[in-house]
Design an enzyme around this catalytic site. Structure first.
Site, PDB file in Angstrom:
ATOM      1  N   ARG A   1       0.848  -1.190   0.000  1.00 23.50           N
ATOM      2  CA  ARG A   1       0.000   0.000   0.000  1.00 23.50           C
ATOM      3  C   ARG A   1       0.884   1.241   0.000  1.00 23.50           C
ATOM      4  O   ARG A   1       1.813   1.352   0.790  1.00 23.50           O
ATOM      5  CB  ARG A   1      -0.906   0.001   1.234  1.00 23.50           C
ATOM      6  CG  ARG A   1      -1.582   1.325   1.560  1.00 23.50           C
ATOM      7  CD  ARG A   1      -2.771   1.584   0.646  1.00 23.50           C
ATOM      8  NE  ARG A   1      -3.314   2.920   0.818  1.00 23.50           N
ATOM      9  CZ  ARG A   1      -4.280   3.243   1.663  1.00 23.50           C
ATOM     10  NH1 ARG A   1      -4.815   2.323   2.443  1.00 23.50           N
ATOM     11  NH2 ARG A   1      -4.719   4.480   1.717  1.00 23.50           N
TER      12      ARG A   1
ATOM     13  N   ARG B   1      -5.809   1.351  -4.434  1.00 23.47           N
ATOM     14  CA  ARG B   1      -5.176   0.745  -3.258  1.00 23.47           C
ATOM     15  C   ARG B   1      -5.026  -0.753  -3.430  1.00 23.47           C
ATOM     16  O   ARG B   1      -5.969  -1.428  -3.831  1.00 23.47           O
ATOM     17  CB  ARG B   1      -6.018   1.004  -2.013  1.00 23.47           C
ATOM     18  CG  ARG B   1      -6.083   2.467  -1.688  1.00 23.47           C
ATOM     19  CD  ARG B   1      -7.322   2.825  -0.973  1.00 23.47           C
ATOM     20  NE  ARG B   1      -7.406   4.280  -0.938  1.00 23.47           N
ATOM     21  CZ  ARG B   1      -7.990   4.950   0.007  1.00 23.47           C
ATOM     22  NH1 ARG B   1      -8.559   4.315   0.997  1.00 23.47           N
ATOM     23  NH2 ARG B   1      -8.031   6.253  -0.034  1.00 23.47           N
TER      24      ARG B   1
ATOM     25  N   ASP C   1      -6.721  -1.605   1.801  1.00 23.63           N
ATOM     26  CA  ASP C   1      -7.129  -0.515   2.689  1.00 23.63           C
ATOM     27  C   ASP C   1      -7.844  -1.130   3.877  1.00 23.63           C
ATOM     28  O   ASP C   1      -8.782  -1.912   3.695  1.00 23.63           O
ATOM     29  CB  ASP C   1      -8.055   0.448   1.934  1.00 23.63           C
ATOM     30  CG  ASP C   1      -8.399   1.682   2.733  1.00 23.63           C
ATOM     31  OD1 ASP C   1      -7.542   2.164   3.494  1.00 23.63           O
ATOM     32  OD2 ASP C   1      -9.528   2.187   2.587  1.00 23.63           O
TER      33      ASP C   1
ATOM     34  N   ASP D   1      -9.665   0.184   7.357  1.00 25.67           N
ATOM     35  CA  ASP D   1     -10.111   1.340   8.143  1.00 25.67           C
ATOM     36  C   ASP D   1     -10.741   0.873   9.440  1.00 25.67           C
ATOM     37  O   ASP D   1     -11.569  -0.047   9.439  1.00 25.67           O
ATOM     38  CB  ASP D   1     -11.156   2.152   7.368  1.00 25.67           C
ATOM     39  CG  ASP D   1     -10.565   2.931   6.213  1.00 25.67           C
ATOM     40  OD1 ASP D   1      -9.374   3.282   6.277  1.00 25.67           O
ATOM     41  OD2 ASP D   1     -11.303   3.191   5.244  1.00 25.67           O
TER      42      ASP D   1
END
Length: 192
Positions: A110, A119, A122, A124
């Site tokens: 990344r 990406r 990812d 989160d």
């Protein structure tokens, strides 16, 4: 389309302190994560990320949504994403968990070059118990989670509150991650 999960909201806001960066006690926190990829072998990256999270000694995998293909967000032309939501319990602090998630992203090459850009992976942090946190590195709950169908639809699914799928979010595969040790929610809507 918006799903409200008010029990995840706290009335107080905590600034990043030593308490937020140090490992937590053995009491574990319930955490929701969003994972996505739109470069390379998307499915392999997501499976690998979940496996690395599951194998961490201070993380217990509690839920994995179906896999969805979603339109990218933002002005940059790019391929569609694969997205899912996972639930975990962890004794790691929010910042230590963020560091670990970012180390997994780096393992999958990344690079943070363009906001809302392509990406390879990812991850989160969406929520961490009912904590509200504002720091230079992390805001909890995630400030965009209520505005993103690619988060709301899989999150509602694993919480037992399915939403209708819109044109920007397409179901790709259920049971895409074989996790024998998942400790699923006891009742629909119960947090992991």
């Amino acid at each position: 389309m918006r799903v409200s999960f008010p029990r995840w909201r706290s009335r107080s806001t905590v600034k990043e302190t030593d308490r937020m960066t140090q490992p937590r006690s053995k009491k574990s926190a319930a955490v929701w994560l969003s994972i996505g990829a739109n470069q390379g072998d998307r499915l392999a990256a997501l499976r690998g990320a979940v496996r690395l999270l599951e194998n961490h000694p201070d993380i217990e995998l509690t839920a994995v949504s179906s896999l969805y293909e979603t339109d990218p967000v933002g002005p940059v032309p790019q391929p569609d994403f694969y997205n899912a939501v996972i639930g975990i319990r962890t004794s790691l602090s929010p910042i230590v968990l963020l560091d670990y998630c970012q180390s997994i992203e780096r393992r999958y090459h990344r690079r943070r070059l363009i906001r809302w850009g392509p990406r390879t992976l990812d991850i989160d942090l969406l929520t961490y118990d009912d904590l509200s946190l504002v720091s230079p590195r992390l805001t909890l709950p995630h400030p965009e989670m209520d505005h993103r169908a690619f988060v709301q639809i899989p999150l509602a699914e694993v919480c037992g509150k399915p939403l209708p799928i819109d044109d920007s979010v397409r179901l790709i595969r259920q049971n895409w991650y074989d996790a024998a040790r998942i400790n699923r929610c006891n009742k629909p809507g119960e947090h992991p």
